[in-house]
Scaffold this motif. Structure first.
Motif, PDB file in Angstrom:
ATOM      1  N   GLU A   1       0.863  -1.185   0.000  1.00  0.00           N
ATOM      2  CA  GLU A   1       0.000   0.000   0.000  1.00  0.00           C
ATOM      3  C   GLU A   1       0.893   1.226   0.000  1.00  0.00           C
ATOM      4  N   THR A   2       0.431   2.278  -0.647  1.00  0.00           N
ATOM      5  CA  THR A   2       1.212   3.524  -0.642  1.00  0.00           C
ATOM      6  C   THR A   2       0.385   4.619   0.041  1.00  0.00           C
ATOM      7  N   ASP A   3       0.930   5.821   0.023  1.00  0.00           N
ATOM      8  CA  ASP A   3       0.176   6.948   0.583  1.00  0.00           C
ATOM      9  C   ASP A   3      -0.893   7.439  -0.383  1.00  0.00           C
ATOM     10  N   TRP A   4      -0.864   6.913  -1.581  1.00  0.00           N
ATOM     11  CA  TRP A   4      -1.713   7.471  -2.644  1.00  0.00           C
ATOM     12  C   TRP A   4      -2.805   6.493  -2.998  1.00  0.00           C
ATOM     13  N   TYR A   5      -4.025   6.815  -2.615  1.00  0.00           N
ATOM     14  CA  TYR A   5      -5.169   5.952  -2.843  1.00  0.00           C
ATOM     15  C   TYR A   5      -5.339   5.657  -4.337  1.00  0.00           C
ATOM     16  N   LEU A   6      -5.219   6.713  -5.149  1.00  0.00           N
ATOM     17  CA  LEU A   6      -5.436   6.530  -6.593  1.00  0.00           C
ATOM     18  C   LEU A   6      -4.343   5.642  -7.196  1.00  0.00           C
ATOM     19  N   LEU A   7      -3.123   5.825  -6.696  1.00  0.00           N
ATOM     20  CA  LEU A   7      -2.020   4.996  -7.191  1.00  0.00           C
ATOM     21  C   LEU A   7      -2.283   3.530  -6.823  1.00  0.00           C
ATOM     22  N   ASP A   8      -2.775   3.298  -5.584  1.00  0.00           N
ATOM     23  CA  ASP A   8      -3.080   1.925  -5.158  1.00  0.00           C
ATOM     24  C   ASP A   8      -4.142   1.312  -6.066  1.00  0.00           C
ATOM     25  N   LEU A   9      -5.193   2.108  -6.353  1.00  0.00           N
ATOM     26  CA  LEU A   9      -6.264   1.611  -7.207  1.00  0.00           C
ATOM     27  C   LEU A   9      -5.728   1.261  -8.579  1.00  0.00           C
ATOM     28  N   PHE A  10      -4.876   2.158  -9.127  1.00  0.00           N
ATOM     29  CA  PHE A  10      -4.321   1.942 -10.452  1.00  0.00           C
ATOM     30  C   PHE A  10      -3.474   0.661 -10.470  1.00  0.00           C
ATOM     31  N   ARG A  11      -2.675   0.491  -9.434  1.00  0.00           N
ATOM     32  CA  ARG A  11      -1.815  -0.702  -9.355  1.00  0.00           C
ATOM     33  C   ARG A  11      -2.641  -1.979  -9.299  1.00  0.00           C
ATOM     34  N   LEU A  12      -3.726  -1.906  -8.481  1.00  0.00           N
ATOM     35  CA  LEU A  12      -4.591  -3.084  -8.361  1.00  0.00           C
ATOM     36  C   LEU A  12      -5.196  -3.437  -9.715  1.00  0.00           C
TER      37      LEU A  12
END
Ligand SMILES: Cc1cc2nc3c(=O)[nH]c(=O)nc-3n(C[C@H](O)[C@H](O)[C@H](O)COP(=O)(O)OP(=O)(O)OC[C@H]3O[C@@H](n4cnc5c(N)ncnc54)[C@H](O)[C@@H]3O)c2cc1C
Ligand SMILES: CC(C)=CCC/C(C)=C/CC/C(C)=C/CSC[C@H](N)C(=O)O
Length: 481
Positions: free
Chosen positions: A109-120
Motif C-alpha cells: 500500500e502507498t500513501d496514494w489511494y489513486l495509485l493503489d487503485l491503479f496498481r490493483l
C-alpha cells in the motif's frame, strides 16, 4: 416433542444455566434475561477467564488484544452491547499493509489511494471491484438477521438461519470452496493467490479452500471500517454478565443429564469448583463453548445421546506471539528500517513459511496523541503462526527483543467444504451455541447465535411454534411493519 418443553400451565422457568463466559455465553445470559424477565435465575459457568477467546496480554505497562481483536462497523449486536454498557469505541489506527511471499514484498500500500487503485487494476484487472461488490451483497443479506431477531423470530438450526438470510445461497456457500466461488465470479487466480490467500491466512490461518461463507466473513474483516473496544473487547463479556445480573460460577462443568421428575424435565449439571464437586438442577441449559474433543471442554452427556456421537471436525490451532522489540526489516528486503513503511505484513500461501502475518499492534487504551512506532524504534508486534515460534524464527523476524508473550489458541474450526453444520437443539431444553462457528467464526457470529438461542429457548418453553423456522421472512416482515 412440544410436550417436553415448558409446562402446560405456562409457568416460567426458574433456573437457567449457561456454560462458558466468552462473548457467546455472556451475550446469551444477557438475551435470556431480556426475554425471560427479572425473576429467572441465570447461572453462568466458566472454567477459565471471562472473555474466553477475547483476552489481553500486558506488555511494557500496556494491554494488547491477544485473541479476537477487530469488529466490523456493521456488527450491530456488538455495537449495541458497547452502547448499552457505556463502553467506548476504539478506531483502528491507520497503517500500511504489504504482502510478502517468503522472498520479497509483492504488493504494498502507498500513501496514494489513486495509485493503489491503479496498481490493483494493472495487476488484477477488475477483480477487486468484483470482490468488493460480492462482499457488500453478502453483508447486506446477512444484516437481515437483525430485523428478524428484532421481530422475535428464531431458528432451530444454523441451516434454517442461513436459509432465511440468503435462501439456499448461503448454505451452499458453507459447502463449496472460496476459490471456486471467486473464480466463478470472475476474480483472477493471481488475485486469489496474492490478496485473498493472505487475508485468509491472517484471519483464519487457513487457505482459500475454506468454505465461501467464512471466506466472505474473513474478507469483511479486511475492510477498513473496523473498530475495537477501548480497554479491551473482553470488557463486553464482563459487562453483559453484570447487566444480566447473572451469577458467575468459577467452575468446570463435567456432565449434563436429563432428569424427569414432578417438576417436569430438568437437567442435572455436575461441576467442579476450587473447593470440590457439586451438582444443580436447571430447567434450560445453553452450551456456549466448542464441544469438539480437540478443544477439551470436558462436558459429558449422560442418560441420553445428543444428535451426534462425537462432534465431527476439529479446531485449528493458531499461535499469537506478542513481541516487544525491533522488527528485522532486512528479512522483508528493507535493510534500512527507516524505509520500511508497513504496519502489517501478510503472507502468501508459500510452503515452509513459518508465520502467517506480523503486524504492529496498538494498545487497548489509546491516548489522544498515540502514534505507531517507527520500525527503527522498539515496538509491539503480533505474529500469527500455525506452530510455536522457535528462537531462530523469532531471531529471523526481530533484530532483538525485550519480551515475548505466547498464547496458543484453539482459534476457530478447521474448515472443510464437506463438513456439515452442528445442531443447535441437543435435547428439548438443551441448546448448543458454537455450531454457528462452522458457518463463520467471529464475535458477531457468536452474538447472533446467542440472540437466536435466547429467542428459541423462550418460544420452545412457551410452545410458540409460529415464531420458529418461519419461511419467507423478508416479505412477511415488510407486511408486518
Ligand atoms: C487469535 C484470534 C483472533 C481472532 N480475531 C477475531 C477478530 O478480530 N474479530 C472477530 O470477530 N473474531 C475474532 N476471533 C474469533 C472470536 O474470538 C471468537 O469467534 C469468539 O470469541 C468466540 O466466542 P465464544 O464465546 O463463542 O467462545 P469462547 O470465547 O471460546 O468461550 C467459551 C468459554 O467456555 C469456557 N468453557 C469451556 N468448557 C467449559 C466447561 N466445561 N465448563 C465451564 N466453562 C467452560 C471456556 O473457558 C471459554 O471461556 C479471533 C479468535 C482468535 C483465537
Ligand atoms: C460476522 C460478520 C458479518 C463480519 C465479521 C467480520 C470480522 C470482524 C471478521 C474477523 C474475522 C477474524 C477471525 C479475524 C481474526 S484476525 C484479526 C486481526 N487481523 C488480528 O490481527 O488480530
Amino acid at each position: 416433542d412440544p410436550e417436553e418443553h415448558g409446562p402446560v400451565d405456562g409457568a416460567p422457568p426458574s433456573k437457567i444455566a449457561v456454560v462458558g463466559a466468552g462473548i457467546g455465553g455472556s451475550a446469551t445470559a444477557h438475551f435470556l434475561r431480556q426475554h425471560f424477565g427479572p425473576e429467572v435465575q441465570v447461572d453462568v459457568f466458566e472454567k477459565g477467564e471471562v472473555g474466553g477467546r477475547l483476552a489481553t496480554v500486558t506488555v511494557n505497562h500496556n494491554d494488547y488484544e491477544s485473541g479476537g481483536s477487530i469488529i466490523h462497523s456493521l456488527n450491530l449486536h456488538m455495537q449495541e452491547f458497547v452502547k448499552q454498557l457505556g463502553l467506548k469505541y476504539r478506531r483502528n489506527v491507520a497503517g500500511k499493509m504489504a504482502v510478502f511471499n517468503g522472498e520479497e514484498v509483492i504488493l504494498e500500500e502507498t500513501d496514494w489511494y489513486l495509485l493503489d487503485l491503479f496498481r490493483l487494476w494493472w495487476r488484477y484487472g477488475i477483480s477487486f471491484i468484483r470482490l468488493q461488490m460480492w462482499v457488500e451483497e453478502i453483508m447486506e443479506k446477512f444484516m437481515r438477521i437483525y430485523k428478524y431477531q428484532a421481530h422475535g423470530y428464531a431458528f432451530s438450526s444454523v441451516e434454517e438461519l442461513l436459509d432465511s438470510l440468503g435462501s439456499s445461497g448461503f448454505i451452499n456457500m458453507t459447502r463449496r470452496p472460496l476459490s471456486d466461488s471467486l473464480l466463478e465470479l470472475g476474480v483472477s487466480q493471481r488475485f486469489i493467490d496474492e490478496v485473498i490467500a493472505p487475508v485468509m491466512r491472517i484471519n483464519y490461518g487457513q487457505n482459500v479452500s475454506i468454505p465461501a461463507f467464512v471466506g466472505a466473513v474473513s474478507l469483511a474483516g479486511a475492510q477498513n471500517n473496523l473498530w475495537a473496544v477501548e480497554g479491551g473487547n473482553k470488557l463486553v463479556c464482563s459487562g453483559l454478565l453484570k447487566m444480566a445480573s447473572a451469577n458467575l460460577l468459577q467452575a468446570q462443568v463435567n456432565s449434563i443429564s436429563p432428569i424427569h421428575s414432578g417438576e417436569g424435565l430438568q437437567y442435572q449439571l455436575s461441576f467442579t469448583t476450587a473447593t470440590g464437586t457439586a451438582s444443580e438442577l436447571y430447567d434450560i441449559v445453553v452450551l456456549a463453548t466448542p464441544l469438539q474433543a480437540s478443544v477439551g471442554s470436558g462436558v459429558q452427556f449422560q442418560g441420553f445421546t445428543p444428535p451426534f456421537d462425537e462432534l465431527p471436525g476439529s479446531y485449528h490451532s493458531t499461535v499469537a506471539t506478542i513481541v516487544h522489540g525491533y522488527l528485522n526489516t532486512s528479512f522483508f528486503g528493507f535493510p534500512d528500517p527507516r524505509l520500511f513503511p508497513f504496519a502489517s505484513v501478510l503472507t502468501t500461501d508459500t510452503p515452509d513459511l513459518f508465520f502467517n502475518s506480523v503486524a504492529s499492534v496498538c494498545p487497548v487504551n489509546i491516548s489522544a496523541g498515540f502514534r505507531r512506532k517507527q520500525p527503527q524504534e522498539a515496538g509491539v508486534y503480533k505474529v500469527f503462526s500455525p506452530q510455536l515460534l522457535e528462537k531462530s524464527q523469532l531471531k529471523t523476524l526481530f533484530r532483538s527483543y525485550y519480551s515475548v508473550q505466547v498464547t496458543e489458541w484453539q482459534a476457530c474450526p478447521r474448515y472443510s467444504s464437506s463438513q456439515r453444520l452442528p445442531p443447535v437443539e441437543l435435547h428439548p431444553n438443551l441448546y448448543y451455541l458454537n455450531g454457528i462457528e462452522w458457518a463463520g467464526s467471529a464475535m458477531e457470529m457468536s452474538s447472533v447465535a446467542a440472540k437466536n438461542i435466547a429467542l428459541l429457548a423462550y418460544h420452545r418453553w412457551n410452545r410458540q411454534t409460529d415464531m420458529v423456522d418461519q419461511r419467507d421472512l423478508v416479505h412477511r416482515i415488510k407486511t408486518e411493519l
